[in-house]
Design a protein around this motif. Structure first.
Motif, PDB file in Angstrom:
ATOM      1  N   GLU A   1       0.828  -1.199   0.000  1.00  0.00           N
ATOM      2  CA  GLU A   1       0.000   0.000   0.000  1.00  0.00           C
ATOM      3  C   GLU A   1       0.866   1.253   0.000  1.00  0.00           C
ATOM      4  O   GLU A   1       1.974   1.263   0.541  1.00  0.00           O
ATOM      5  CB  GLU A   1      -0.916  -0.004   1.235  1.00  0.00           C
ATOM      6  CG  GLU A   1      -1.949  -1.124   1.231  1.00  0.00           C
ATOM      7  CD  GLU A   1      -2.737  -1.202   2.524  1.00  0.00           C
ATOM      8  OE1 GLU A   1      -2.451  -0.386   3.442  1.00  0.00           O
ATOM      9  OE2 GLU A   1      -3.616  -2.073   2.632  1.00  0.00           O
ATOM     10  N   GLN A   2       0.335   2.306  -0.604  1.00  0.00           N
ATOM     11  CA  GLN A   2       1.063   3.573  -0.634  1.00  0.00           C
ATOM     12  C   GLN A   2       1.316   4.052   0.792  1.00  0.00           C
ATOM     13  O   GLN A   2       0.433   4.000   1.642  1.00  0.00           O
ATOM     14  CB  GLN A   2       0.268   4.612  -1.414  1.00  0.00           C
ATOM     15  CG  GLN A   2       1.011   5.923  -1.619  1.00  0.00           C
ATOM     16  CD  GLN A   2       0.240   6.875  -2.522  1.00  0.00           C
ATOM     17  OE1 GLN A   2      -0.845   6.557  -2.993  1.00  0.00           O
ATOM     18  NE2 GLN A   2       0.808   8.048  -2.755  1.00  0.00           N
ATOM     19  N   GLY A   3       2.517   4.532   1.038  1.00  0.00           N
ATOM     20  CA  GLY A   3       2.848   5.061   2.350  1.00  0.00           C
ATOM     21  C   GLY A   3       3.347   4.030   3.345  1.00  0.00           C
ATOM     22  O   GLY A   3       3.623   4.369   4.496  1.00  0.00           O
TER      23      GLY A   3
ATOM     24  N   GLY B   1       5.533   1.906   5.680  1.00  0.00           N
ATOM     25  CA  GLY B   1       6.828   2.154   6.308  1.00  0.00           C
ATOM     26  C   GLY B   1       6.863   1.579   7.708  1.00  0.00           C
ATOM     27  O   GLY B   1       6.083   0.685   8.060  1.00  0.00           O
TER      28      GLY B   1
ATOM     29  N   ARG C   1       3.527   1.543   9.847  1.00  0.00           N
ATOM     30  CA  ARG C   1       2.515   0.531   9.504  1.00  0.00           C
ATOM     31  C   ARG C   1       2.940  -0.850   9.974  1.00  0.00           C
ATOM     32  O   ARG C   1       2.100  -1.633  10.422  1.00  0.00           O
ATOM     33  CB  ARG C   1       2.277   0.533   7.984  1.00  0.00           C
ATOM     34  CG  ARG C   1       1.220  -0.454   7.533  1.00  0.00           C
ATOM     35  CD  ARG C   1      -0.154  -0.100   8.081  1.00  0.00           C
ATOM     36  NE  ARG C   1      -1.172  -1.075   7.725  1.00  0.00           N
ATOM     37  CZ  ARG C   1      -1.427  -2.191   8.427  1.00  0.00           C
ATOM     38  NH1 ARG C   1      -0.705  -2.473   9.504  1.00  0.00           N
ATOM     39  NH2 ARG C   1      -2.387  -3.015   8.047  1.00  0.00           N
TER      40      ARG C   1
END
Length: 457
Positions: free
Chosen positions: A248-250, A252, A255
């Motif tokens: 998923e975007q973002g 890191g 998450r």
């Protein structure tokens, strides 16, 4: 499966989620400091009758650990029992049923990795000759039922053995009957970690296929090429899998920390003993509300222990662990880090590998992972074709990555030669398990015991 615990109840207390995230970020290193850590497990058996030795029997696992202290290894005790060794080449530890693991030291290059592997295998073989023990390089016990296997005297294993049947049907098989090869690698930044994590997850099914080496269960073919990989599909869904959120975007550190906060706990280590916390929440622990330690908050050592109790296909600690491969012989122990170092430690190779897989959907990645244990390189690829059609291109990228690293030995050889066992698999079209099955149905005459002659170190 990593089993080391060094928790210290006097370590600094964690007061916030931000500290958990910062710990993951603390693994960042410049490329000049990236290292290679290789872990490999093997089955121990008595050469007289192929039984799996217990810890306490006269020529058993404790005696094997004792013999290795003659090579400079230092004993590590738990509850008055030697359960591991530490030394210049990393650590030696025991999996639940006595599988013998070397967790190698962080090394600069693959020449060092293969030399370390050679030293370890020479030492265990010398010890085995004195004790009447052999060492088998497979992904799963080919002939042992669970009830035939011993349990090692480690507190965390007692907790896990009780908990596993509550959350899946194959968790005990994972603990007692499997062996793996694993490589641990570094990252420079959060973005670098995320790209490596994504490539590692997407291509982990290819590693599973190339290293598939567990086609037998209790003396017969089990219908899989990597039954070890299949076992993970029903071990514990809360702590295994392909981690779709990584794509998923973002994505890191934050998450991943949240994912780990939602993974149920197994234990807390205090004052030399394991406290059963199976199924409890690390979020409650962070608030000082853990029922088994009321009012107490975790330390960074507790967080490290907890990070080691999730078992996805790729795992993040303060480094990344590639976890998709079955156990195997010496040359494949060296080949696994060669594959991943070639793909992940050169930016051009990493970008090229990502270009191969970035268009795959979540459903396609999961379907590939689900199909590979039974079909190996014949698993269908997203968008058409078979996994074998991708294998050569991935090995070419890994080769280019290793050439770009330009790490040579005294003879001037670079690291690309360590990929040769994988190139041979692609050339023949048969993964290791298929070669074993051919022999089982051919010259072995259906006698799986022959594998001890051909797959021992």
């Amino acid at each position: 499966m990593t089993t080391k615990t060094v928790s210290d109840s006097n370590a600094a207390v964690i007061e916030s989620r931000d500290q958990l995230i910062a710990h993951l970020a603390s693994g960042e290193k410049p490329a000049t400091r990236w290292r290679i850590g290789t872990e490999h497990e093997k089955f121990v058996y008595a050469t007289s009758d192929h039984h799996a030795p217990s810890y306490d029997e006269p020529a058993g696992i404790r005696a094997l650990l004792g013999e290795l202290t003659q090579h400079g290894w230092r004993p590590v005790e738990e509850g008055g029992q030697v359960i591991a060794l530490s030394g210049a080449d990393g650590s030696v530890s025991l999996e639940p049923a006595g599988q013998f693991e070397l967790s190698g030291a962080p090394l600069d290059n693959l020449h060092q990795t293969c030399a370390e592997t050679g030293r370890h295998l020479a030492q265990v073989k010398a010890a085995g000759e004195k004790l009447g023990l052999g060492f088998l390089g497979l992904g799963m016990w080919p002939d042992k039922a669970r009830v035939e296997l011993p349990i090692m005297p480690k507190g965390r294993y007692a907790i896990m053995l009780r908990h596993m049947p509550r959350v899946g049907t194959l968790g005990l098989d994972m603990m007692l009957r499997t062996c793996t090869i694993q490589v641990n690698l570094d990252y420079a930044s959060e973005a670098d970690m995320a790209q490596k994590f994504r490539v590692g997850l997407a291509l982990q099914p290819l590693a599973t296929a190339l290293f598939a080496n567990s086609p037998f269960t209790e003396g017969r073919p089990n219908g899989y090429l990597s039954y070890r990989s299949h076992i993970w599909s029903d071990t514990d869904p809360a702590r295994t899998g392909m981690l779709p959120f990584v794509f998923e975007q973002g994505f890191g550190y934050e998450r991943y920390a949240d994912y780990m906060l939602d993974v149920p706990m197994y234990f807390v280590y205090r004052d030399g003993r394991y406290i059963d916390a199976a199924g409890l929440s690390f979020r409650d622990f962070l608030r000082g509300e853990l029922s088994v330690l009321p009012g107490e908050k975790p330390t960074i050592d507790d967080w490290n222990d907890h990070l080691s109790t999730a078992f996805p296909e790729v795992r993040l600690k303060t480094f990344l662990e590639m976890r998709g491969a079955d156990g195997g012989p010496w040359n494949r122990i060296c080949a696994l880090p060669a594959l991943w170092v070639g793909l992940l430690y050169d930016q051009g190779a990493l970008d090229a590998a990502w270009d191969l897989v970035k268009g795959w959907s979540l459903e396609a990645r999961q379907a590939l992972r689900d199909t590979v244990p039974a079909r190996g390189l014949d698993a269908p690829l997203p968008g058409g074709g078979r996994l074998r059609d991708l294998a050569g291109a991935v090995l070419d990228i890994a080769t280019a990555g290793l050439r770009a690293r330009a790490r040579t030995n005294a003879a001037g050889d670079d690291e690309t030669g360590f990929l040769e066992p994988l190139r041979e698999i692609v050339r023949t079209g048969k993964v290791p398990a298929e070669q074993l099955l051919d022999r089982y149905h051919g010259i072995w005459g259906g006698d799986v015991a022959k594998v001890y002659d051909e797959a021992s170190f």
